[in-house]
Every structure is written in structure tokens, then in C-alpha cells.
Design a protein around this motif. Structure first.
Motif, PDB file in Angstrom:
ATOM      1  N   ALA A 162       0.317  -1.686  -8.131  1.00 27.64           N
ATOM      2  CA  ALA A 162       0.085  -0.534  -9.003  1.00 27.64           C
ATOM      3  C   ALA A 162      -0.532   0.646  -8.255  1.00 27.64           C
ATOM      4  CB  ALA A 162      -0.815  -0.943 -10.165  1.00 27.64           C
ATOM      5  N   ALA A 163      -1.306   0.351  -7.206  1.00 26.32           N
ATOM      6  CA  ALA A 163      -1.980   1.419  -6.460  1.00 26.32           C
ATOM      7  C   ALA A 163      -1.153   1.930  -5.281  1.00 26.32           C
ATOM      8  CB  ALA A 163      -3.333   0.923  -5.957  1.00 26.32           C
ATOM      9  N   ALA A 164       0.030   1.386  -5.091  1.00 27.72           N
ATOM     10  CA  ALA A 164       0.850   1.792  -3.943  1.00 27.72           C
ATOM     11  C   ALA A 164       1.281   3.246  -4.070  1.00 27.72           C
ATOM     12  CB  ALA A 164       2.076   0.898  -3.837  1.00 27.72           C
ATOM     13  N   PRO A 180       7.561   9.871  -8.155  1.00 29.27           N
ATOM     14  CA  PRO A 180       6.906   9.378  -6.942  1.00 29.27           C
ATOM     15  C   PRO A 180       5.625  10.154  -6.668  1.00 29.27           C
ATOM     16  CG  PRO A 180       8.709  10.834  -6.361  1.00 29.27           C
ATOM     17  CD  PRO A 180       8.771  10.656  -7.854  1.00 29.27           C
ATOM     18  N   ASP A 181       4.824   9.663  -5.751  1.00 29.39           N
ATOM     19  CA  ASP A 181       3.610  10.377  -5.351  1.00 29.39           C
ATOM     20  C   ASP A 181       3.927  11.490  -4.360  1.00 29.39           C
ATOM     21  OD1 ASP A 181       1.441   8.637  -6.622  1.00 29.39           O
ATOM     22  OD2 ASP A 181       2.620   7.163  -5.518  1.00 29.39           O
ATOM     23  N   PHE A 182       4.917  11.233  -3.508  1.00 29.71           N
ATOM     24  CA  PHE A 182       5.346  12.213  -2.509  1.00 29.71           C
ATOM     25  C   PHE A 182       6.874  12.259  -2.474  1.00 29.71           C
ATOM     26  CE2 PHE A 182       1.300  10.560  -0.882  1.00 29.71           C
ATOM     27  CZ  PHE A 182       0.605  11.713  -0.572  1.00 29.71           C
ATOM     28  N   VAL A 183       7.390  13.399  -2.047  1.00 24.03           N
ATOM     29  CA  VAL A 183       8.819  13.523  -1.747  1.00 24.03           C
ATOM     30  C   VAL A 183       8.952  14.196  -0.394  1.00 24.03           C
ATOM     31  CG1 VAL A 183      11.000  14.671  -2.335  1.00 24.03           C
ATOM     32  CG2 VAL A 183       9.639  13.598  -4.136  1.00 24.03           C
ATOM     33  N   ILE A 184       9.771  13.604   0.462  1.00 24.97           N
ATOM     34  CA  ILE A 184      10.106  14.226   1.740  1.00 24.97           C
ATOM     35  C   ILE A 184      11.490  14.837   1.581  1.00 24.97           C
ATOM     36  CG2 ILE A 184      10.580  13.824   4.189  1.00 24.97           C
ATOM     37  CD1 ILE A 184       8.645  11.466   4.080  1.00 24.97           C
ATOM     38  N   SER A 185      11.571  16.152   1.710  1.00 23.67           N
ATOM     39  CA  SER A 185      12.863  16.822   1.566  1.00 23.67           C
ATOM     40  C   SER A 185      13.378  17.272   2.922  1.00 23.67           C
ATOM     41  CB  SER A 185      12.752  18.021   0.615  1.00 23.67           C
ATOM     42  OG  SER A 185      11.948  19.040   1.174  1.00 23.67           O
ATOM     43  N   ASN A 186      14.678  17.203   3.076  1.00 26.82           N
ATOM     44  CA  ASN A 186      15.327  17.658   4.303  1.00 26.82           C
ATOM     45  C   ASN A 186      16.719  18.158   3.960  1.00 26.82           C
ATOM     46  OD1 ASN A 186      16.355  15.151   3.653  1.00 26.82           O
ATOM     47  ND2 ASN A 186      15.812  14.163   5.564  1.00 26.82           N
ATOM     48  N   ASP A 187      17.308  18.921   4.868  1.00 26.96           N
ATOM     49  CA  ASP A 187      18.643  19.458   4.637  1.00 26.96           C
ATOM     50  C   ASP A 187      19.541  19.083   5.807  1.00 26.96           C
ATOM     51  OD1 ASP A 187      20.056  21.558   2.669  1.00 26.96           O
ATOM     52  OD2 ASP A 187      20.818  21.871   4.712  1.00 26.96           O
ATOM     53  N   LEU A 188      20.730  18.610   5.487  1.00 29.07           N
ATOM     54  CA  LEU A 188      21.648  18.110   6.515  1.00 29.07           C
ATOM     55  C   LEU A 188      21.944  19.152   7.582  1.00 29.07           C
ATOM     56  CD1 LEU A 188      23.272  15.556   7.190  1.00 29.07           C
ATOM     57  CD2 LEU A 188      25.183  16.524   5.902  1.00 29.07           C
ATOM     58  N   ASP A 225       0.826  -1.204   0.000  1.00 29.04           N
ATOM     59  CA  ASP A 225       0.000   0.000   0.000  1.00 29.04           C
ATOM     60  C   ASP A 225       0.863   1.257   0.000  1.00 29.04           C
ATOM     61  OD1 ASP A 225      -2.725  -1.266   0.428  1.00 29.04           O
ATOM     62  OD2 ASP A 225      -1.633  -2.062   2.150  1.00 29.04           O
ATOM     63  N   LEU A 226       2.009   1.179   0.702  1.00 33.31           N
ATOM     64  CA  LEU A 226       2.936   2.302   0.801  1.00 33.31           C
ATOM     65  C   LEU A 226       4.357   1.817   0.596  1.00 33.31           C
ATOM     66  CD1 LEU A 226       1.661   4.348   3.905  1.00 33.31           C
ATOM     67  CD2 LEU A 226       1.932   5.236   1.583  1.00 33.31           C
ATOM     68  N   ILE A 227       5.154   2.625  -0.116  1.00 38.34           N
ATOM     69  CA  ILE A 227       6.568   2.330  -0.312  1.00 38.34           C
ATOM     70  C   ILE A 227       7.369   3.573   0.060  1.00 38.34           C
ATOM     71  CG2 ILE A 227       8.358   1.654  -1.949  1.00 38.34           C
ATOM     72  CD1 ILE A 227       6.101   0.430  -3.689  1.00 38.34           C
ATOM     73  N   PHE A 228       8.195   3.467   1.093  1.00 39.94           N
ATOM     74  CA  PHE A 228       9.079   4.564   1.503  1.00 39.94           C
ATOM     75  C   PHE A 228      10.502   4.215   1.068  1.00 39.94           C
ATOM     76  CE2 PHE A 228       5.550   5.078   4.416  1.00 39.94           C
ATOM     77  CZ  PHE A 228       5.444   6.455   4.602  1.00 39.94           C
ATOM     78  N   HIS A 229      11.002   4.931   0.078  1.00 38.11           N
ATOM     79  CA  HIS A 229      12.371   4.678  -0.402  1.00 38.11           C
ATOM     80  C   HIS A 229      13.299   5.702   0.252  1.00 38.11           C
ATOM     81  CE1 HIS A 229      15.613   3.295  -2.810  1.00 38.11           C
ATOM     82  NE2 HIS A 229      15.627   4.322  -3.648  1.00 38.11           N
ATOM     83  N   ALA A 230      13.742   5.365   1.483  1.00 39.94           N
ATOM     84  CA  ALA A 230      14.565   6.280   2.268  1.00 39.94           C
ATOM     85  C   ALA A 230      16.044   5.927   2.228  1.00 39.94           C
ATOM     86  CB  ALA A 230      14.077   6.290   3.725  1.00 39.94           C
ATOM     87  N   LEU A 250      14.657   5.026  -7.607  1.00 40.71           N
ATOM     88  CA  LEU A 250      13.347   5.636  -7.352  1.00 40.71           C
ATOM     89  C   LEU A 250      12.516   5.702  -8.630  1.00 40.71           C
ATOM     90  CD1 LEU A 250      11.469   7.089  -5.293  1.00 40.71           C
ATOM     91  CD2 LEU A 250      12.561   9.235  -6.001  1.00 40.71           C
ATOM     92  N   GLU A 251      13.171   5.975  -9.755  1.00 42.76           N
ATOM     93  CA  GLU A 251      12.462   6.104 -11.029  1.00 42.76           C
ATOM     94  C   GLU A 251      11.994   4.751 -11.565  1.00 42.76           C
ATOM     95  OE1 GLU A 251      14.853   8.273 -13.810  1.00 42.76           O
ATOM     96  OE2 GLU A 251      15.230   9.918 -12.400  1.00 42.76           O
ATOM     97  N   SER A 252      12.624   3.672 -11.109  1.00 42.64           N
ATOM     98  CA  SER A 252      12.275   2.339 -11.601  1.00 42.64           C
ATOM     99  C   SER A 252      11.221   1.639 -10.755  1.00 42.64           C
ATOM    100  CB  SER A 252      13.539   1.461 -11.647  1.00 42.64           C
ATOM    101  OG  SER A 252      14.493   1.987 -12.538  1.00 42.64           O
ATOM    102  N   ILE A 253      11.069   2.073  -9.514  1.00 39.47           N
ATOM    103  CA  ILE A 253      10.142   1.402  -8.599  1.00 39.47           C
ATOM    104  C   ILE A 253       8.718   1.319  -9.152  1.00 39.47           C
ATOM    105  CG2 ILE A 253       8.996   1.602  -6.348  1.00 39.47           C
ATOM    106  CD1 ILE A 253      11.702   2.427  -5.183  1.00 39.47           C
ATOM    107  N   PRO A 254       8.152   2.390  -9.728  1.00 38.01           N
ATOM    108  CA  PRO A 254       6.778   2.275 -10.257  1.00 38.01           C
ATOM    109  C   PRO A 254       6.615   1.163 -11.290  1.00 38.01           C
ATOM    110  CG  PRO A 254       7.388   4.582 -10.075  1.00 38.01           C
ATOM    111  CD  PRO A 254       8.641   3.788  -9.823  1.00 38.01           C
ATOM    112  N   ALA A 255       7.614   0.974 -12.136  1.00 44.29           N
ATOM    113  CA  ALA A 255       7.533  -0.087 -13.148  1.00 44.29           C
ATOM    114  C   ALA A 255       7.627  -1.465 -12.490  1.00 44.29           C
ATOM    115  CB  ALA A 255       8.652   0.083 -14.172  1.00 44.29           C
TER     116      ALA A 255
END
Length: 228
Positions: free
Chosen positions: A148-150, A180-188, A88-93, A136-141
Motif C-alpha cells: 500500500a505504501a509503494a 500513479p505517484d510519478f509519471v516519466i514522460s518522453n517523446d520518441l 517499495d517502488l514499482i516502475f511500470h515501464a 497502470l490504473e489497476s496496480i494500486p488496487a
């Protein structure tokens, strides 16, 4: 709810005792999982964690852990997991290496990584790198058949970047062929042992729009609410 989470940093082998890696600890992946478990104790979580990352102390029955070392290892595991599971959810961290070792030149003689157990005694050592694929770009495929609905969540870490630079880095991810559907951005520069502020971006037709600010736990709860 079934969730796939990657975490930790890749290590690209130079020889049997040396590698190129980064400082990712995998703590963000564990924080994501804990937040989800607090929201939904019945959620099933599959971890793909770097060998050197922090590991779950006592995985529950609904938690699995598989380890990787290199970008190639992680790519293989992702393909396997997404081919055999519905998420349902995929977090690629995971902090995936941008480059891997193509060859090593020791005193003018070129070697393939893995063909020499240890380089020693050379006066000059040149490490040639080649670019790794953007996982990250290959995960949807890879997820198309079973998941497919993740919802796919990517991460974008910058270092001492301006707000404009951070936004440009995020928009580049959304401009990819399979964003991706979402991106979590952060700065070191803003991350401390007690604080991990993030910005949540959502994909609207290939353009990222900010939908939330907060600590990483707050952001995960927001994503979980979107998916509920």
C-alpha cells in the motif's frame, strides 16, 4: 529496498506465427534497474519482462525475472507478484498493447485467435480488435494488501508531440481513479541510442507537476531520493 520493474512490449496473437506488437526493447527497464543497483547494491529487484525484450545477462541473487507475452499475461503476473510480495517502488515501464485481437475474419469466415494455427491462402483477412484494460490504473488496487505504501511510477511515451500535447497526455494519467505517484514522460523524436531525455512529473492531488528534467538515469535517482 524491494523494487518491481516491468519492461518490453506486449505481443497480441493473431495466429501461431503472427502477432501485433510494438518496438519496445525493454532497455529502459534494465537502465532503471542498473541505476538502482548502483545506488543500492543490496536492493532486491523483480523484473516482469516481455519475451522479446532484452534480458539481464547475469541476474544476481537478489534479482528475479519472469516473462510475459500479451497484456493478459502481464496482468496475471502483476496480480501474482503484488499479491505475494511487498514492494517499495514499482516502475511500470512496459509498453502495454492498447488493443488485443478479438477475432480474425478470413474470406468472410470469423475465427477466434488460437483456434487456427496459421492463416494462409485467404484473399482478404480482417483483424478485429478489442481494447485492453489500463494496467497502470489497476496496480494500486492489486498492491493495496501488501504494498500500500509503494510509490508507483508510470511512463508516458508520445511521438512528435508538442509540449502541450505531452502535458495533456500526462495529466490524463493523473486524472484516473487510481493515479500513479510519478509519471516519466518522453517523446520518441528525442530518443537516440545514446540519449534518453525525460521529464519527471509528480502527483499533487490529482494534478501532475514537473519536478525534474534529465536523462532516464537522472530521473530514477531523483525518484529514489524521494523514496529514501
Amino acid at each position: 529496498m524491494k523494487v518491481l520493474i516491468t519492461g518490453g512490449g506486449c505481443s497480441e496473437k493473431i495466429d501461431d506465427v503472427r502477432s501485433i506488437t510494438n518496438f519496445s526493447s525493454g532497455k529502459t527497464a534494465l537502465s532503471i534497474a542498473k541505476t538502482i543497483q548502483d545506488l543500492d547494491p543490496a536492493a532486491a529487484i523483480d523484473f516482469l519482462l516481455a519475451e522479446g525484450a532484452v534480458q539481464p545477462k547475469a541476474p544476481a541473487e537478489n534479482v528475479t525475472v519472469k516473462n510475459f507475452r500479451s497484456c493478459e499475461d502481464l496482468q496475471k503476473l502483476l496480480k501474482e507478484q503484488l499479491a505475494s510480495n511487498s514492494y517499495d517502488l514499482i516502475f511500470h515501464a512496459a509498453a502495454v498493447s492498447d488493443y488485443t485481437v478479438q477475432s480474425v475474419v478470413a474470406d468472410g469466415k470469423e475465427f477466434t485467435p488460437g483456434k487456427v494455427s496459421k492463416f494462409s491462402g485467404a484473399d482478404k483477412l480482417l483483424v478485429k480488435l478489442k481494447k485492453n484494460p489500463k494496467l497502470l490504473e489497476s496496480i494500486p488496487a492489486w498492491a493495496k494488501k501488501k504494498s500500500a505504501a509503494a510509490r508507483l511510477v508510470g511512463f508516458k511515451l508520445t511521438s512528435d508531440a508538442s509540449q502541450e500535447e505531452r502535458a495533456a497526455a500526462v495529466q490524463k494519467l493523473f486524472a484516473a481513479k487510481n493515479p500513479p505517484d510519478f509519471v516519466i514522460s518522453n517523446d520518441l523524436s528525442e530518443i537516440t541510442p545514446k540519449s534518453h531525455p525525460c521529464v519527471l512529473w509528480r502527483n499533487y492531488g490529482g494534478l501532475g507537476t514537473i519536478v525534474a528534467h534529465g536523462q532516464v538515469q537522472d530521473i530514477v535517482r531523483k525518484i529514489y531520493a524521494f523514496n529514501s
